[in-house]
Scaffold this motif. Structure first.
Motif, PDB file in Angstrom:
ATOM      1  N   ASN A   1       0.817  -1.218   0.000  1.00 42.20           N
ATOM      2  CA  ASN A   1       0.000   0.000   0.000  1.00 42.20           C
ATOM      3  C   ASN A   1       0.848   1.264   0.000  1.00 42.20           C
ATOM      4  OD1 ASN A   1      -2.239  -1.655   0.163  1.00 42.20           O
ATOM      5  ND2 ASN A   1      -2.301  -1.560   2.391  1.00 42.20           N
ATOM      6  N   THR A   2       2.146   1.126  -0.202  1.00 37.50           N
ATOM      7  CA  THR A   2       3.136   2.206  -0.243  1.00 37.50           C
ATOM      8  C   THR A   2       3.386   2.884   1.106  1.00 37.50           C
ATOM      9  OG1 THR A   2       1.663   4.005  -0.958  1.00 37.50           O
ATOM     10  CG2 THR A   2       2.666   2.647  -2.701  1.00 37.50           C
ATOM     11  N   ASP A   3       3.020   2.243   2.205  1.00 37.25           N
ATOM     12  CA  ASP A   3       3.393   2.774   3.524  1.00 37.25           C
ATOM     13  C   ASP A   3       4.900   2.605   3.687  1.00 37.25           C
ATOM     14  OD1 ASP A   3       0.733   3.322   4.327  1.00 37.25           O
ATOM     15  OD2 ASP A   3       0.469   1.234   4.962  1.00 37.25           O
ATOM     16  N   LEU A   4       5.577   3.669   4.093  1.00 43.63           N
ATOM     17  CA  LEU A   4       7.015   3.596   4.306  1.00 43.63           C
ATOM     18  C   LEU A   4       7.305   2.844   5.598  1.00 43.63           C
ATOM     19  CD1 LEU A   4       9.888   4.372   3.423  1.00 43.63           C
ATOM     20  CD2 LEU A   4       9.593   6.495   4.744  1.00 43.63           C
ATOM     21  N   VAL A   5       8.008   1.734   5.472  1.00 41.94           N
ATOM     22  CA  VAL A   5       8.355   0.879   6.601  1.00 41.94           C
ATOM     23  C   VAL A   5       9.763   1.192   7.104  1.00 41.94           C
ATOM     24  CG1 VAL A   5       8.759  -1.524   7.285  1.00 41.94           C
ATOM     25  CG2 VAL A   5       6.820  -0.954   5.822  1.00 41.94           C
ATOM     26  N   GLY A   6      10.674   1.501   6.182  1.00 43.54           N
ATOM     27  CA  GLY A   6      12.051   1.774   6.562  1.00 43.54           C
ATOM     28  C   GLY A   6      12.935   1.917   5.348  1.00 43.54           C
ATOM     29  N   MET A   7      14.220   1.610   5.548  1.00 45.71           N
ATOM     30  CA  MET A   7      15.173   1.682   4.442  1.00 45.71           C
ATOM     31  C   MET A   7      16.351   0.761   4.731  1.00 45.71           C
ATOM     32  SD  MET A   7      17.192   5.268   4.867  1.00 45.71           S
ATOM     33  CE  MET A   7      18.103   5.612   6.378  1.00 45.71           C
ATOM     34  N   VAL A   8      17.168   0.574   3.687  1.00 48.19           N
ATOM     35  CA  VAL A   8      18.356  -0.268   3.812  1.00 48.19           C
ATOM     36  C   VAL A   8      19.335   0.122   2.703  1.00 48.19           C
ATOM     37  CG1 VAL A   8      17.477  -2.140   2.342  1.00 48.19           C
ATOM     38  CG2 VAL A   8      19.142  -2.650   4.142  1.00 48.19           C
ATOM     39  N   ARG A   9      20.610  -0.105   2.986  1.00 47.04           N
ATOM     40  CA  ARG A   9      21.653   0.051   1.964  1.00 47.04           C
ATOM     41  C   ARG A   9      22.243  -1.326   1.699  1.00 47.04           C
ATOM     42  NH1 ARG A   9      27.066   4.002   1.954  1.00 47.04           N
ATOM     43  NH2 ARG A   9      27.587   3.583  -0.225  1.00 47.04           N
ATOM     44  N   ILE A  10      22.299  -1.712   0.426  1.00 47.48           N
ATOM     45  CA  ILE A  10      22.820  -3.019   0.031  1.00 47.48           C
ATOM     46  C   ILE A  10      23.982  -2.797  -0.931  1.00 47.48           C
ATOM     47  CG2 ILE A  10      22.269  -5.254  -0.999  1.00 47.48           C
ATOM     48  CD1 ILE A  10      19.262  -4.505  -0.473  1.00 47.48           C
ATOM     49  N   LEU A  11      25.142  -3.356  -0.589  1.00 45.71           N
ATOM     50  CA  LEU A  11      26.344  -3.188  -1.402  1.00 45.71           C
ATOM     51  C   LEU A  11      26.831  -4.533  -1.915  1.00 45.71           C
ATOM     52  CD1 LEU A  11      26.691  -1.333   1.473  1.00 45.71           C
ATOM     53  CD2 LEU A  11      28.507  -0.423   0.087  1.00 45.71           C
ATOM     54  N   ASN A  12      27.539  -4.497  -3.038  1.00 46.72           N
ATOM     55  CA  ASN A  12      28.170  -5.699  -3.583  1.00 46.72           C
ATOM     56  C   ASN A  12      29.577  -5.894  -3.046  1.00 46.72           C
ATOM     57  OD1 ASN A  12      25.997  -6.528  -5.243  1.00 46.72           O
ATOM     58  ND2 ASN A  12      26.544  -4.936  -6.701  1.00 46.72           N
ATOM     59  N   GLU A  13      30.159  -4.840  -2.485  1.00 52.85           N
ATOM     60  CA  GLU A  13      31.442  -4.934  -1.796  1.00 52.85           C
ATOM     61  C   GLU A  13      31.467  -3.850  -0.732  1.00 52.85           C
ATOM     62  OE1 GLU A  13      34.731  -4.352  -4.442  1.00 52.85           O
ATOM     63  OE2 GLU A  13      34.152  -2.319  -4.954  1.00 52.85           O
ATOM     64  N   ASP A  14      32.290  -4.049   0.273  1.00 57.80           N
ATOM     65  CA  ASP A  14      32.352  -3.112   1.393  1.00 57.80           C
ATOM     66  C   ASP A  14      33.794  -3.046   1.888  1.00 57.80           C
ATOM     67  OD1 ASP A  14      32.030  -1.545   3.600  1.00 57.80           O
ATOM     68  OD2 ASP A  14      30.559  -2.818   4.589  1.00 57.80           O
ATOM     69  N   LYS A  15      34.617  -2.329   1.149  1.00 58.13           N
ATOM     70  CA  LYS A  15      36.042  -2.265   1.471  1.00 58.13           C
ATOM     71  C   LYS A  15      36.300  -1.504   2.764  1.00 58.13           C
ATOM     72  CE  LYS A  15      37.631  -2.923  -3.212  1.00 58.13           C
ATOM     73  NZ  LYS A  15      38.254  -2.332  -4.383  1.00 58.13           N
ATOM     74  N   LEU A  16      35.452  -0.521   3.103  1.00 52.94           N
ATOM     75  CA  LEU A  16      35.654   0.254   4.330  1.00 52.94           C
ATOM     76  C   LEU A  16      35.577  -0.627   5.572  1.00 52.94           C
ATOM     77  CD1 LEU A  16      36.040   2.946   5.823  1.00 52.94           C
ATOM     78  CD2 LEU A  16      33.551   3.254   5.705  1.00 52.94           C
TER      79      LEU A  16
END
Length: 166
Positions: free
Chosen positions: A65-80
């Motif tokens: 229903n397009t209610d905003l639940v949250g967010m996330v960042r997804i990476l293919n690599e994470d050198k940091l």
């Protein structure tokens, strides 16, 4: 509840920063000194968000229903956080679930969706980190099957590194 991942655009940056601030305030109420820099983020964190948006790594999570639940960042690599890696993996950062949706298993459901995508992409691991100042979050990830495999010290905090074999 069916969840959808919607690519975040640079025009959404203020909303992303507001979600981080809201989450920092929620965590602070629980007397956990984690993510408090998001209340007034330093320029390096704002640049980190901008970079993630430009690389198409940030997603809003909504209901059907397009209610905003949250967010996330997804990476293919994470050198940091992880440095160069031989094994293919997906890396999860900034998993945020809005307070009104807490306690409904949504965080686990989000991670399951990312895990399925990682398997489809032939990844060997799903990796994430948790601030050492938030032991409850560390236990949460461990209860979801993630294994602690290291630690990473960065200027703003020290993080426990977790991975789940796929």
């Amino acid at each position: 509840m069916e969840l959808q991942f919607k690519q975040i655009q640079i025009s959404d940056k203020a909303n992303v920063l507001a979600l981080f601030k809201e989450t920092a305030e929620k965590i602070s109420k629980k007397n956990v000194d984690h993510w408090q820099y998001w209340k007034n983020p330093p320029q390096e964190k704002i640049a980190w968000v901008e970079e993630g948006i430009q690389h198409k790594e940030f997603f809003f999570i909504t209901t059907k229903n397009t209610d905003l639940v949250g967010m996330v960042r997804i990476l293919n690599e994470d050198k940091l956080y992880w440095g160069p890696q031989q094994e293919k993996a997906k890396y999860v950062h900034s998993l945020v679930v809005k307070e009104e949706f807490n306690g409904n298993g949504i965080g686990a459901k989000i991670l399951q969706e990312i895990e399925m995508k990682a398997k489809t992409d032939h990844c060997n691991y799903l990796r994430l980190d948790a601030d050492t100042k938030n032991p409850k979050l560390c236990r949460y990830y461990e209860n979801l099957g993630f294994k602690k495999v290291g630690m990473k010290e960065l200027p703003l905090s020290t993080y426990q590194l977790y991975q789940k074999e796929l």
